[in-house]
Design a protein around this motif. Structure first.
Motif, PDB file in Angstrom:
ATOM      1  N   ARG A   1      36.060  43.579  42.318  1.00  0.00           N
ATOM      2  CA  ARG A   1      36.655  43.005  41.112  1.00  0.00           C
ATOM      3  C   ARG A   1      36.607  41.470  41.144  1.00  0.00           C
ATOM      4  O   ARG A   1      36.198  40.835  40.161  1.00  0.00           O
TER       5      ARG A   1
ATOM      6  N   ARG B   1      32.892  40.271  40.813  1.00  0.00           N
ATOM      7  CA  ARG B   1      32.364  40.365  39.459  1.00  0.00           C
ATOM      8  C   ARG B   1      32.988  39.327  38.530  1.00  0.00           C
ATOM      9  O   ARG B   1      32.305  38.751  37.672  1.00  0.00           O
ATOM     10  N   GLN B   2      34.280  39.082  38.690  1.00  0.00           N
ATOM     11  CA  GLN B   2      34.940  38.077  37.860  1.00  0.00           C
ATOM     12  C   GLN B   2      34.331  36.700  38.099  1.00  0.00           C
ATOM     13  O   GLN B   2      34.155  35.913  37.164  1.00  0.00           O
ATOM     14  N   SER B   3      34.000  36.415  39.346  1.00  0.00           N
ATOM     15  CA  SER B   3      33.407  35.127  39.672  1.00  0.00           C
ATOM     16  C   SER B   3      32.028  34.977  39.040  1.00  0.00           C
ATOM     17  O   SER B   3      31.677  33.909  38.509  1.00  0.00           O
TER      18      SER B   3
ATOM     19  N   ALA C   1      30.971  36.543  36.340  1.00  0.00           N
ATOM     20  CA  ALA C   1      31.176  36.439  34.894  1.00  0.00           C
ATOM     21  C   ALA C   1      31.588  35.025  34.504  1.00  0.00           C
ATOM     22  O   ALA C   1      31.132  34.492  33.480  1.00  0.00           O
ATOM     23  N   THR C   2      32.441  34.397  35.316  1.00  0.00           N
ATOM     24  CA  THR C   2      32.855  33.020  35.052  1.00  0.00           C
ATOM     25  C   THR C   2      31.660  32.075  35.126  1.00  0.00           C
ATOM     26  O   THR C   2      31.492  31.186  34.282  1.00  0.00           O
TER      27      THR C   2
END
Length: 242
Positions: A192, A195-197, A199-200
């Motif tokens: 999680r 993936r957030q990194s 996406a950022t």
């Protein structure tokens, strides 16, 4: 997809993580306790990410420590967090390993992306780099042995079962000393943040040549992860005498 682009994609999310892998509970303390029985003097981390292992080891021990990663962003973070401790090289870890046979008392590779993404190649390069009678520490994503993976033959070649990994480790003659497996929840938590990194980064670099390709990979990977189910993947770490 060439390997260099694949590696670049993998590393985008790593700069927001302390360890570039989901670790089992109690690590790295169990590794360090075992290593203290015969402390390595030369430590090489192949694919060091943000440098957590080298930094943690150097804080408590003396010796020559080298962290190697292809990602300038990861090496920049590693240097900044290290306070001047350790040596940091921004270069291809696989090429470095090929050119430095028997150069380390402890060779570390937590994750296989920097060594081409194949666990057998990673084990071979770690074995090549490590002096006989010394230490190797590897971490590999493993798949559920009970999972129906027949519909993903390409992925089954990239992700071993735990039994396959341990069989290959023993094939090299290594003697496992500490081995553990992070559970599915730890893997999901790591995934999680990773993936957030990414996406950022994609939101900040919409015009990057690889942005569309990386966005597609991110979405495809999420779909695949959801299809496999929450317990399909775990993370195995092994500290062994070589």
């Amino acid at each position: 997809m060439i390997v260099a682009e694949s590696i670049a994609f993998e590393s985008l999310g790593h700069t927001d993580l302390e360890w570039c892998a989901p670790l089992p509970k109690g690590q790295p303390d169990a590794w360090f306790a075992a290593l203290e029985t015969r402390p390595p003097r030369t430590v090489v981390d192949l694919g060091c990410g943000t440098g957590a292992f080298v930094r943690t080891w150097s804080a408590c021990n003396r010796g020559w420590t080298i962290g190697i990663d292809h990602s300038p962003r990861c090496i920049e973070v590693a240097r900044a967090r290290s306070g001047g401790v350790g040596h940091w090289l921004c270069e291809d870890a696989a090429s470095w390993a090929i050119n430095h046979r028997n150069s380390a008392d402890l060779t570390v590779c937590i994750g296989v992306e920097d060594l081409g993404g194949d666990w057998r190649s990673m084990l071979s390069l770690v074995d090549h780099t490590t002096r006989r009678g010394k230490w190797a520490l590897v971490g590999v994503t493993v798949r559920d042995q009970n999972q129906a993976w027949d519909f993903l033959p390409d992925l089954t070649r990239l992700i071993p079962t735990e039994n396959e990994l341990m069989r290959d480790i023993r094939h090299f003659g290594w003697r496992p000393v500490v081995e553990d497996t992070a559970d599915a929840r730890a893997w999901q938590s790591f995934d999680r943040v990773w993936r957030q990194s990414i996406a950022t980064w994609l939101r900040s670099h919409p015009e990057h040549p690889n942005a569309a390709q990386f966005t597609e990979r991110l979405h495809h990977g999420r779909e695949l992860f959801d299809a496999l189910g929450p317990h399909a993947l775990r993370f195995k770490t092994v500290l062994a005498r070589v």
